[in-house]
Design a protein around this motif. Structure first.
Motif: not given
Length: 158
Positions: A8-25
């Motif tokens: 992870c890094d301090d970007t919106d893209a990283s935050q969106r991918a994290f939220e997707w990971t929580l919901k999906t995987l």
């Protein structure tokens, strides 16, 4: 049970991918979720010494180093840990590593950490760099896709 490594890094893209990971995987309370942030050497050197990083040993300003760690901890809490579902039984494990800044070494650290924790999969954000920027600066996700011995999922356009 899955062991997920999320660089992870301090970007919106990283935050969106994290939220997707929580919901999906990440579904089971037996799953492990590891957040990995690599502090690039140039970022550390520039903030500590106000000069570009070079390949010679320099003395470490302990307070500058600690400030970089605090900054990383703050954005990890703000962007990632605070977005964990309130009913989640999973406690993410956070890894903060200071290292070289070139794409190869950052990618190598991610691949090595995936091996060390016996990751089931590495999930990364794609930062959508232009072709020229990616060609000149490289892409950490490209390096990881080509060198990691574990499966890699690049979250694009999320």
């Amino acid at each position: 049970m899955g062991i997920f490594l999320f660089p992870c890094d301090d970007t919106d893209a990283s935050q969106r991918a994290f939220e997707w990971t929580l919901k999906t995987l990440v579904h089971s309370q037996q799953d492990e979720l590891h957040l990995l942030h690599v502090i690039p050497r140039t970022k550390f050197a520039a903030s500590a010494y106000s000069v570009p990083a070079i390949d010679v040993p320099v003395s470490v300003d302990r307070s500058a180093y600690e400030a970089m760690i605090r900054k990383a901890e703050e954005f990890i809490v703000r962007r990632f840990l605070s977005h964990m579902p309130s009913d989640s039984q999973i406690t993410p494990i956070v890894h903060i590593i200071k290292s070289e800044t070139d794409t190869e070494s950052m990618g190598h650290i991610i691949c090595q950490k995936a091996e060390d924790i016996k990751s089931t999969i590495v999930v990364m954000a794609n930062h959508n760099k232009s072709g020229l920027t990616e060609w000149l600066a490289g892409s950490v996700s490209q390096y990881v896709m080509h060198h990691c011995k574990k499966p890699v999922l690049i979250a694009r356009g999320i």
